[in-house]
Design an enzyme around this catalytic site. Structure first.
Site, PDB file in Angstrom:
ATOM      1  N   GLY C  41       3.271  -6.534  12.176  1.00 28.49           N
ATOM      2  CA  GLY C  41       3.004  -6.136  10.931  1.00 28.49           C
ATOM      3  C   GLY C  41       4.160  -6.498   9.970  1.00 28.49           C
ATOM      4  CG  LEU C  44       4.801  -1.538   1.002  1.00 20.57           C
ATOM      5  CD1 LEU C  44       4.183  -0.241   0.260  1.00 20.57           C
ATOM      6  CD2 LEU C  44       5.599  -2.422   0.647  1.00 20.57           C
ATOM      7  CB  ALA C  45       5.665   0.450   7.615  1.00 18.80           C
ATOM      8  NE  ARG C 338      -6.838   8.630  -4.450  1.00 25.74           N
ATOM      9  CZ  ARG C 338      -5.970   7.855  -3.974  1.00 25.74           C
ATOM     10  NH1 ARG C 338      -5.686   7.915  -2.600  1.00 25.74           N
ATOM     11  NH2 ARG C 338      -5.287   7.285  -4.834  1.00 25.74           N
ATOM     12  CG  HIS C 409      -8.670   3.761  -0.353  1.00 28.22           C
ATOM     13  ND1 HIS C 409      -8.369   2.330  -0.816  1.00 28.22           N
ATOM     14  CD2 HIS C 409      -7.361   4.498  -0.880  1.00 28.22           C
ATOM     15  CE1 HIS C 409      -7.068   2.496  -1.697  1.00 28.22           C
ATOM     16  NE2 HIS C 409      -6.594   3.512  -1.748  1.00 28.22           N
TER      17      HIS C 409
END
Lengths: 257, 222, 646
Positions: C41, C44-45, C338, C409
């Site tokens: 992957g 960001l990580a 949320r 999400h």
């Protein structure tokens, strides 16, 4: 709605390929261009045929994966829009739609409408970064950056790397892509430090990959889904000339401890 | 190694040289136009011939002429070179014609450039080659008498039309060329870019229009 | 035996991380060169981890299914990234960010990890600015902040509505630098389909080259999974089309336990579903709720007329509108968290007050704000979003209310990791959304970016050295070992099986069916009967899939249907686990709402006595029921209380 689609089909990189005509029927004007292609693919699968391969991922206009050349324009008829954000209501009912892959020697076709854009990665690897490691960094507010510079840098950094600039350019030039990255980093004090080195390396790499020259048609700006301006190309030219004329020769220092 | 990697000049350097040569030609055209307009003076060609003689004899101008030819050559060489590379960069072309919005006529710089070049050759046969003795002057006209040479030339309406078309394409070429040259050398700035575009267009209109006035004048008033 | 001990250092909360770093075992630079690490992957990580590990001198192999690392779905994050910088001098500090995150997660996150996250947050901003991330700035040239998601301080850093994009490009450029330096090798357009375990340790992956179809073996001394969340189990979500659970799922099947799979976040403001062929849901930033008022009609006749398009929403009189969030939560109104906002919208639509052609939408109305502030002010704040809405829906939100509906999400659940971010398989790490760690049962806005980058830039590079310091005598792992052989065969067999099924139904059809089941029974609210039913339906779907899936195209070529088939098969199995987890967690917390567990006025009711733990599921073999383990959560610093927004 009903459409006649003329889609470029090409089994693999070595296949010659050609346009194939399909009918897309019963399409909702609210469906996106990709949802229309999804629908077509479902029909093809039901018939046991190979579905049309196209690149797509986020489908919200930010990842830059989508890359369709639609009726003579990258990402289709709407300005400032990626293919995934294009909806069928932007076409006339019954219209014939040509769908082709990006065309550029540096972007070879992988299959159907999918091209290999790793040339862009190669250009970034040549210098599209600030050489800092993850550690020992001064506080973020140590260096103030004029708001206008930060905003202008953002405008350039908004590039999604889709390649529409190359696809639309009569010369398949990558100057807008490279100019945007050079500008983004040259405008910020953090990127200024190695700006001279960066622009020379990136331009040299761009040249070596077989992209065309800029002839200032500005088709790239007109087709860029993020509406990145050609002023970035001028800035790159400026940076490049200044670096070529004024920068000292790079030297290798060797020493032993 | 790929042949493109062996190139000594980068794409931008090449473009900048071409742009600078172009801008040099732009200055020359103004001088040329200024002298030509003297043709319109109703003095039997005295002013024009005076200027032409100066241009033909002054040693500084003689040197400048060599530089000018160099400028033309460089501009054309790089122009053609860039165009060749550009065509190579898209080996498989699109099936559908491009519908992308572009700067007016910018896609046809090579085409308009070639037409201007053809016109230039013609123009040389008419004047410059006569002057240097490569081509024999028409009967009754001296080698250095450009004034009567012009009068004779523009007396032919068909020939005047060829010149008019040549100037028209020169105008098209210049309209994009001048502002593009500024862009290439990096002078595109939010404050003055609009000014440059207007200047470029005005320049193209003045130069092309100015040159066109001369044959038109001869057709209409002489 | 599964050991779910997080292993946080024995020190006061605030000193744990510095104490860890002080005592952490390191690897000598000469030895780093000899150690290989696989990172799956490039979000960001993943990108930040691969770049940093490369800088440190390890040999890194970075994998992504996209054509380039820069396209990972982190790029789509809009709002911002939190950091306890206190640049605004409004009383923010590390403890407060820690506290907000624990509370926002409804007391289902691990204190030690969250505290570390909060304490690292300021460094992330420093690094990103140094990389050239063009954050918003004030005229004085210093960084701007905004408040986000109802916090009391302004600690969110942002880059217009494209913060995720800019941060990802920062990480991508750092990664590119390492690729150029030769410390990272990139494998793009690869699906990682299996994890190879040798003598109990993660030693490599099996990947499929998506262009050639070739099945490849890659070995390493440690494997890091940063493959993101699994929201696409619902088919329609705000995730990218290619986002998948496959690497995490193969880890689960190889012995890594999967924590809190039922914790999913439903975002309240997305563009509603318009038709059967819809493939994707688009998020509209949460910030819209700052100026928009949410309502549905009070009268069912009006609902009817609206659906038949006989009237427009503007024609409904003020007195006939039900501003249900303001009615139910007078203190927070339209700005409730949320999970609360999403459930309230569902409740109204379930009662038959939903608008839009499907009846599954509510209005988000800006007319009051436009009247009060002028259209120009609203355009300055939300111009981009309004434009995006109009492009998709073809309605002008300046004139008529937007229609919105909740959508899947983010997934808080994921692979269980300890304090060092290692899964229960030694040498197998999980970072970013792929792990379960920091957000508990609900994630606060602008926290996901923070966690991904904290893990990748600052946590994993330390913790992985603790493991690798014991591996310096291990020579490069040979891909000819029998374990690789077995894994390759397993992958090839499964691919063949998929291809040879030669059924009649497309992969997308199964994916859509799964999505409907999950959304209906394991979505915004869940109950015992529904979940039981879902278990049966998913079981049937699984059988049907194995006997009736149809995949055109060949094995040794670019074949998107084959890619999807593998992913969907994993999603079906994951769906089963999510439902089981939701069944067992007989309480409501954060995004997980069990109808049986609510207060008299319909709010989520936690059961701290029985469920203040992480549920971690262990794979017990195909066909066998997975086993549920617990990691008890201790709240020594923050005392759990009932969240109230009235």
């Amino acid at each position: 709605m009903i459409f006649t689609l003329k889609i470029w089909r090409q089994k693999n990189a070595s296949d010659k390929g050609g346009l194939v005509t399909y009918k897309a029927e019963d399409i909702s004007p609210d469906s996106s261009f990709f949802e229309m292609l999804d629908q077509l693919n479902q029909q093809l699968i039901a018939k046991g045929e190979d579905p049309v391969a196209f690149d797509h991922d986020c489908r919200e206009g930010i990842c830059g994966t989508c890359s369709l050349y639609i009726n003579g324009r990258p990402h289709g008829p709407l300005k400032g829009t990626t293919t995934c954000q294009l909806h069928m209501r932007s076409f006339r009912n019954g219209e014939t739609i040509y769908v082709e892959p990006w065309r550029c020697g540096a972007f070879p076709v992988i299959k159907d409408l999918i091209v290999d854009r790793s040339a862009f990665d190669t250009i970034i690897q040549a210098g599209g970064y600030v050489s800092v490691n993850s550690g020992g960094i001064p506080d973020a507010n140590t260096i103030p950056v004029p708001k206008l510079d930060a905003d202008t840098a953002f405008d350039a950094a908004a590039c999604i790397g889709c390649g529409a600039c190359v696809a639309s350019c009569p010369n398949a030039s990558a100057m807008l892509f490279v100019g945007a990255k050079v500008s983004h980093l040259a405008l910020l004090p953090q990127g200024r430090v190695e700006a001279e080195h960066r622009v020379q390396k990136m331009v040299a790499t761009m040249d070596s990959l077989g992209f065309g020259n800029c002839s200032n048609t500005y088709a790239c700006e007109a087709e860029c889904p993020k509406e990145i301006a050609v002023t970035n190309i001028a800035r790159m030219n400026r940076e490049f000339l200044a670096a070529k004329i004024f920068a000292e020769k790079e030297k290798q220092i060797s020493f032993t401890l | 190694m790929d042949r493109s990697e062996r190139r000594t000049l980068s794409s931008i350097t090449g473009k900048v040289i071409m742009a600078l040569a172009g801008l040099f030609l732009v200055v020359f055209l103004l001088v040329h136009l200024g002298i030509n307009l003297l043709l319109l003076a109703d003095d039997g060609g005295r002013a024009f011939t005076g200027a032409a003689t100066f241009m033909a004899t002054n040693p500084v101008i003689r040197i400048a002429e060599v530089v000018l030819f160099g400028g033309f050559l460089i501009h054309m060489m790089f122009g053609v070179g860039v165009s060749i590379r550009n065509r190579r960069s898209r080996p498989v072309r699109y099936q559908h014609k491009s519908k992308s919005e572009t700067s007016p006529l910018s896609k046809y710089m090579l085409h308009s450039g070639i037409i201007v070049f053809i016109f230039l050759v013609l123009h040389f046969i008419d004047f410059y080659f006569i002057k240097v003795g490569l081509v024999a002057p028409p009967a009754g006209i001296e080698r250095h008498d450009f004034y009567h040479r012009s009068l004779l030339l523009f007396a032919d309406k068909g020939y005047s039309a060829v010149y008019l078309v040549g100037f028209l394409f020169l105008g098209f070429h210049l309209n994009h060329a001048v502002q593009a040259a500024f862009q290439t050398i990096g002078m595109n700035h939010s404050k003055y870019i609009d000014g440059i575009k207007v200047f470029s267009m005005l320049y193209a209109i003045i130069v092309a229009g100015g040159f066109m006035t001369i044959p038109l004048w001869f057709i209409l008033f002489r | 035996m599964i050991n779910l001990n997080a292993g946080a250092p024995k020190a006061p909360l605030a000193e744990q991380w510095s104490s860890y770093k002080a005592n952490c075992r390191l690897v000598n630079p000469n030895n780093k060169r000899k150690l290989d690490i696989i990172v799956v992957g490039t979000g960001l990580a993943g990108a930040s981890a691969a770049a940093t590990l490369g800088q440190l001198g390890y040999n890194v192999k970075s994998f992504c299914y996209q054509d380039t690392p820069r396209r990972a779905h982190s790029i789509a994050a809009q709002g911002g990234i939190n950091a306890a910088k206190n640049y605004q001098n409004d009383g923010d500090n590390v403890f407060r960010l820690f506290y907000d995150t624990i509370k926002g997660g409804d007391y289902r996150a691990r204190e030690s990890n969250v505290y570390r996250l909060a304490s690292i947050s300021p460094e992330i901003i420093d690094l990103c600015v140094a990389q050239g991330v063009p954050f918003a700035r004030e005229y004085g040239g210093l960084l701007a902040n905004r408040s986000f998601g109802g916090t009391q301080v302004s600690r969110t850093f942002y880059a217009r509505g494209q913060t995720g994009q800019q941060l990802l490009i920062g990480a991508y450029s750092a990664l590119s630098r390492q690729i150029a330096a030769g410390s990272v090798k990139l494998y793009n357009r690869r699906d990682v389909l299996d994890i190879v375990i040798i003598d109990g340790k993660a030693r490599g992956v099996i990947a499929r080259n998506l262009v050639t179809g070739e099945i490849e073996r890659h070995s390493a001394h440690a494997v890091v999974l940063a493959s993101g969340g699994y929201g696409n189990v619902f088919y329609l979500s705000t995730n990218a089309m290619g986002s998948n659970v496959t690497p995490a799922w193969s880890a689960y099947k190889k012995g890594a336990v999967f924590a809190n799979p039922c914790f999913t976040q439903i975002h309240p403001t997305c563009i509603p579903v318009h038709g059967e062929f819809q493939s994707k849901l688009t998020l509209m930033s949460e910030s819209l709720r700052n100026d928009g008022r949410i309502w549905v009609p009070k009268e069912k006749e009006d609902v009817e007329l609206l659906r038949q398009k006989k009237i427009t929403p503007e024609q409904i009189h003020e007195s006939k509108r039900d501003y249900y969030l303001e009615r139910r939560y007078p203190a927070f109104g339209n700005l409730v968290p949320r999970d609360v906002a999403s459930r309230a919208a569902k409740e109204r639509c379930d009662e038959g007050y939903g608008v839009g052609s499907s009846g599954r939408a509510v209005f988000l109305d800006f007319s009051d704000s436009i009247n009060r502030l002028g259209a120009e002010a609203i355009s300055a704040r939300y111009g981009n979003l309004f434009q995006m809405y109009e492009r998709i829906v073809d309605d002008n939100p300046y004139q008529t209310p937007m229609m919105i509906y909740p959508a899947v999400h983010y997934t808080m659940g994921g692979l269980w990791v300890d304090y060092e971010l290692m899964t229960t398989v030694p040498g197998l790490y999980s970072i970013g959304e792929c792990n379960f760690s920091d957000h508990g049962a609900n994630r606060l806005g602008a926290s996901a970016l923070m966690q991904g980058l904290a893990d990748g830039y600052f946590v994993l590079p330390y913790t992985i050295s603790a493991y690798l310091s014991n591996e310096i005598h291990t020579p490069p792992i040979q891909t000819t070992l029998p374990e690789f052989h077995t894994a390759v065969h397993g992958v090839a067999d499964r691919l063949n099986q998929l291809k040879e099924t030669k059924g009649k139904t497309s992969v997308d059809h199964f994916h859509k069916s799964l999505g409907k089941i999950m959304w209906e029974y394991c979505g915004m609210s869940r109950n015992e009967a529904g979940l039981q039913k879902a278990l049966g339906l998913i079981g049937d779907l699984k059988t049907e899939f194995t006997s009736d899936v149809s995949i055109p195209g060949g094995m040794k070529e670019y074949n998107p249907e084959l890619e999807k088939a593998w992913r969907v098969q994993d999603f079906i199995e994951l769906g089963d686990l999510m439902v089981r987890d939701a069944l067992e967690r007989k309480e409501s917390c954060g995004g997980h709402f069990r109808e049986e567990s609510q207060t008299p006025d319909g709010e989520a009711l936690r059961n701290d006595e029985e469920f203040a733990h992480v549920a971690a599921w262990e794979f017990k073999g195909n066909g066998a029921a997975p086993e549920r383990h617990r990691e008890e959560l201790r709240f020594d610093t923050v005392k759990p209380s009932q969240r109230s927004y009235k």
